[in-house]
Each structure stands twice: as C-alpha cells, then as structure tokens.
Enzyme design. Structure first.
Site, PDB file in Angstrom:
ATOM      1  N   ARG A 178       0.886  -1.172   0.000  1.00  0.00           N
ATOM      2  CA  ARG A 178       0.000   0.000   0.000  1.00  0.00           C
ATOM      3  C   ARG A 178       0.922   1.219   0.000  1.00  0.00           C
ATOM      4  NH1 ARG A 178      -5.405   0.283   2.054  1.00  0.00           N
ATOM      5  NH2 ARG A 178      -6.071   2.420   2.424  1.00  0.00           N
TER       6      ARG A 178
ATOM      7  N   HIS B 158      -6.914   1.158  -7.020  1.00  0.00           N
ATOM      8  CA  HIS B 158      -7.225   0.344  -5.832  1.00  0.00           C
ATOM      9  C   HIS B 158      -7.988  -0.910  -6.284  1.00  0.00           C
ATOM     10  CE1 HIS B 158      -7.771  -0.783  -1.804  1.00  0.00           C
ATOM     11  NE2 HIS B 158      -8.533   0.191  -1.339  1.00  0.00           N
TER      12      HIS B 158
ATOM     13  N   GLN C 250     -10.117  -3.252  -3.862  1.00  0.00           N
ATOM     14  CA  GLN C 250     -11.433  -2.727  -3.476  1.00  0.00           C
ATOM     15  C   GLN C 250     -12.479  -3.067  -4.529  1.00  0.00           C
ATOM     16  OE1 GLN C 250     -12.418  -0.900  -0.517  1.00  0.00           O
ATOM     17  NE2 GLN C 250     -14.338  -1.597  -1.412  1.00  0.00           N
TER      18      GLN C 250
ATOM     19  N   ASP D 103     -16.387   8.292  -2.729  1.00  0.00           N
ATOM     20  CA  ASP D 103     -15.242   8.120  -1.837  1.00  0.00           C
ATOM     21  C   ASP D 103     -15.018   9.451  -1.126  1.00  0.00           C
ATOM     22  OD1 ASP D 103     -13.012   7.097  -0.579  1.00  0.00           O
ATOM     23  OD2 ASP D 103     -11.732   7.045  -2.356  1.00  0.00           O
TER      24      ASP D 103
ATOM     25  N   CYS E 260     -16.274   2.935  -0.260  1.00  0.00           N
ATOM     26  CA  CYS E 260     -15.163   2.047   0.114  1.00  0.00           C
ATOM     27  C   CYS E 260     -14.694   2.270   1.550  1.00  0.00           C
ATOM     28  CB  CYS E 260     -14.003   2.177  -0.862  1.00  0.00           C
ATOM     29  SG  CYS E 260     -13.307   3.836  -0.939  1.00  0.00           S
TER      30      CYS E 260
ATOM     31  N   ARG F 211     -14.037  -7.412   1.350  1.00  0.00           N
ATOM     32  CA  ARG F 211     -12.596  -7.257   1.153  1.00  0.00           C
ATOM     33  C   ARG F 211     -11.887  -8.530   1.618  1.00  0.00           C
ATOM     34  NH1 ARG F 211     -10.090  -2.289   1.102  1.00  0.00           N
ATOM     35  NH2 ARG F 211      -8.237  -3.545   0.693  1.00  0.00           N
TER      36      ARG F 211
END
Length: 306
Positions: A104, A131, A134, A219, A259, A287
């Site tokens: 990450r 991402h 996700q 988001d 998310c 996830r």
C-alpha cells in the site's frame, strides 16, 4: 515460471476476475459454515504499508491466517524500506523469503519497480493510481445482491482519483457503463478515460450521472496525502454530496457503495449508510473474502509448480 502480479484489474482477464469473485463467494460461505480450509499452510505474506489502513490490513492479515498461512506487517518506520534502500533491492531480498507481497503506497511506480524484481506475486493494496482489491470486493457485493453487472450503469460521484480510475478499469473488464460526476479540475487521468472508451462519460452534474443508475458509489473528498487541500476541496465538492434524494434519481433497485472510511456530512449525508440501499458494510466484509480468493489464486499455483 515468472510470478503473476495483481497491480491493476487489467493484469487479469475478465474470466479470471470473475473466477476470483465467484471464489470469494464460495470462501465466504465456507467461513459462515465454520469449515476449516487452509490451502496456504506455511505460506507467508509480507504486507508493506506506506499509508495507514484499517480494512486493508485486517482483511489481508486475517485472510492469510484463515487460509492457514501467516502475514508479516512491514512499516517503513521499522524497516530499511523507509531509509533509502532501493526498491528493487528490497524486492529481491523480500521475495526470497516470502510467498507473496502486498504493498500500500503513494507512487504507483513503487509497485511496478518492486514487481519487476520480485520472484513472488505482488498485490496492489492501494496506490495513488488505483485500488483494484477494493473493486474485487465491490464487484462481489454487486454480484451477490443483483447478479451480473454487465450492461448495467454505474455512477461515480466525487474525485476522479485512484478509486475512480479502478472503476474505469472495471467498466472495461466487466462491461458496464460508467458515468463520472466530478468538479472541474478533479477529472480522472485522461489515460484512464481513454482506456474506458465509449463505456465512460465524464459529467459535471451529479444528478445527470445518477439518473437511472444501478450502482451509485463515492469516496472521501480528501485522500491520504492531500490533507493540506481539505478546505479548498470541501468548497469544490459541496454540490457532490450523495444524499437519499440524489439516490432517488437512480434505478428503483439501485445500490449505494462507499469504500470507507466515510466522512458523514461531507461526501455522503449523515443518514446514507443507514439507507436500505446502502451495502457498504457487506462491501467492507467482502474485502476479506475477495482477497482470500485472490491470495489463493496467486499463491497456490506458485508452489504447486515449484
């Protein structure tokens, strides 16, 4: 045999992506029934975090343990990664000791440089570009609730940043229409828009984007690393808050996703996560299941063929 990586949704074929998502649903069922399933016994995942995390860290670490393996948390603060060791050198060393590496990071180039020198699968657990993990969870959630997303319409409301880029890749891979509503100056990267072709439309009016959509998603307005822009962003994005009234313009069976973490009162109204159309909690749980399927897919073949 060179390792398969998952740096973007484009690294897998549509069939492979659908296979991972369906497998995620199966692994979720096994867990709900309390069935012990440990195909990754004695396998170790290294987890490199340059950005803080809740869902990503817990889902990968718990997922690896549930599959019979182990996960090691690597923070740049506590390792040579933060002290200037070249990324390629770290990749050579770490991949000689681990079975997969999850990263990450801020710069997407960190992932591509690491993957170029890694002997084991590398997973993008969020970069400033995309991402993809996700999106596996989001697509699994849609499939569980509404069936195939092919031919449906998705509305992305807010910043054309990494999550939006991954939605563009998803539109291409899963064959749905994507309408992106963002303020001027916050458009997604033109490279991604070009990639989406006629499946992607960028508009300024969130109501236009949401009209008849089957999935509405958003988001936070300020992502990690953008904190100094917060006040300016709040002003620009104010008309882009997703509310129940905005959601009412979508299809009658529309789902809402986020998310997380969510800033209630900013990108969503205070009550939106409690709306029956919101599946954000399922999405967060998925996830775990989608990434377990991803780990199984990437790591298992690596030692079958060793």
């Amino acid at each position: 045999m060179s390792a398969r990586h998952f740096l973007s949704l484009l690294d897998f074929t549509t069939d492979e992506l659908l296979g991972v998502i369906r497998r995620g649903i199966e692994l979720k069922d096994l867990r709900k029934r309390g069935v012990l399933f440990e195909p990754l016994k004695n396998r170790v995942l290294g987890m490199i975090f340059e950005k803080s995390s809740t869902r990503t860290r817990v889902s990968f670490e718990a997922g690896m343990i549930q599959l019979g393996g182990q996960a090691i948390f690597l923070s740049p603060r506590d390792t040579q990664l933060g002290r200037g060791e070249p990324i390629g050198d770290s990749a050579i060393v770490l991949s000689s000791m681990l079975d997969a590496v999850m990263i990450r990071t801020h710069a997407h180039s960190t992932l591509t440089e690491f993957a170029a020198k890694s002997r084991v699968p590398v997973i993008n657990a969020l970069s400033d570009e995309s991402h993809p993990c996700q999106l596996l969870a989001d697509m699994q959630t849609f499939l569980e609730h509404r069936g195939s997303i092919q031919g449906k319409t998705v509305a992305w409301i807010g910043d054309g940043f990494n999550m939006c880029n991954s939605y563009i890749e998803a539109a291409k891979q899963f064959d749905f229409q994507l309408r992106i509503a963002c303020p001027e100056g916050y458009d997604p990267d033109p490279r991604f828009v070009a990639l989406g072709g006629d499946r992607v439309q960028v508009v300024r009016d969130p109501r236009q984007a949401v009209q008849g959509a089957h999935l509405v998603t958003t988001d936070v307005w300020t992502s990690m690393g953008q904190e100094e822009e917060t006040a300016r962003r709040l002003a620009h994005f104010a008309p882009y808050q997703v509310t129940r009234a905005l959601l009412d313009l979508a299809a009658p069976d529309a789902l809402f996703m986020h998310c997380l973490p969510a800033h209630r009162g900013e990108e969503i109204s205070h009550d939106l996560l409690d709306d029956p159309r919101s599946v954000a909690w399922d999405q967060a749980e998925n996830r775990l299941h989608a990434q377990k399927a991803l780990l199984e897919f990437l790591v298992e073949p690596a030692y079958h063929h060793a």
